[in-house]
Design an enzyme around this catalytic site. Sequence first.
Site, PDB file in Angstrom:
ATOM      1  N   SER A   1      54.138  68.424   9.332  1.00  0.00           N
ATOM      2  CA  SER A   1      53.000  67.346  10.219  1.00  0.00           C
ATOM      3  C   SER A   1      52.319  66.360   9.572  1.00  0.00           C
ATOM      4  O   SER A   1      51.936  67.247   8.727  1.00  0.00           O
ATOM      5  CB  SER A   1      52.735  68.052  11.242  1.00  0.00           C
ATOM      6  OG  SER A   1      51.464  66.845  11.516  1.00  0.00           O
TER       7      SER A   1
ATOM      8  N   TYR B   1      47.285  75.352  12.980  1.00  0.00           N
ATOM      9  CA  TYR B   1      48.594  74.529  12.954  1.00  0.00           C
ATOM     10  C   TYR B   1      48.431  73.323  12.030  1.00  0.00           C
ATOM     11  O   TYR B   1      49.240  73.059  10.608  1.00  0.00           O
ATOM     12  CB  TYR B   1      48.037  72.924  13.844  1.00  0.00           C
ATOM     13  CG  TYR B   1      49.702  72.085  14.530  1.00  0.00           C
ATOM     14  CD1 TYR B   1      50.304  72.437  14.567  1.00  0.00           C
ATOM     15  CD2 TYR B   1      49.111  70.430  13.832  1.00  0.00           C
ATOM     16  CE1 TYR B   1      51.581  72.243  15.128  1.00  0.00           C
ATOM     17  CE2 TYR B   1      50.479  69.876  13.763  1.00  0.00           C
ATOM     18  CZ  TYR B   1      51.316  70.159  14.769  1.00  0.00           C
ATOM     19  OH  TYR B   1      52.136  69.411  14.452  1.00  0.00           O
TER      20      TYR B   1
END
Length: 255
Positions: free
Chosen positions: A136, A149
């Site tokens: 990501s 995250y």
Amino acid sequence: MTLRVFITGASSGIGAALARHYAARGATLGLVARRESVLHGLLAELPGEHAVYSLDVADSPAVAEAARDFIRRFGVPDVVIANAGVSVGTLTEEAGDLQAFERVMRTNVLGLVATLQPFVIPMRRRGSGRLVGIASVAGIRGLPGAGAYSASKAAVIACLESLRVELRGTGVKVVTIAPGYIETPMTAVNSYPMPFMLPADEAARRFARAIEAGVSYTVIPWQMGLVARLLRLLPNPLYDWLFARAGRKPRGLRL
């Protein structure tokens, strides 16, 4: 020859879109996800013969058994996509968020390793294949309210780079895909602006092109790739000032 593709996190979002993309092109799939009923619902939509495995990628023995079963039934896959991931807002100051940190790291990092590991030696012996990890842009710099995250995706990027170097010259390609914003249940809970958002099916098409090409690292869409390069160049004081007031993912989401 029929393409064989093993995908985790296949029940929704990017994983389901990738499953539909490859099935429409005649591939044989191994589909992994936690939600058994949703997984079988997806299976009913897909043409062709496929295998489904209802399990948590954090359960490495279960992942290894699924990998062995797929290889026994269909042979060594041509593409393995470690896509399973979870996301939730976290704050280091909150003791109650420690469990969320553990869950995110266990799924996003250890789950990726557990997914790829059973296929490394078989692919190396064959001398071909694609081992794919979904990272990501959140892993490029730490985002406020998303320490777990961001840390997990930074670890994914580094882990895949290590594997890529380890497999250099073997014929096995390691592909790192760092998506920007994709229309999935994971982004549906975000209340802040998400520039350059891609529908999941379009993202799947672009991912598949990158996988087929065997690119070592790519950001999709390309506009977020430009943003990613800029973020790397920003000095810390400027980055901190710009992102201190950035939108944050909700805490306490079900994982």
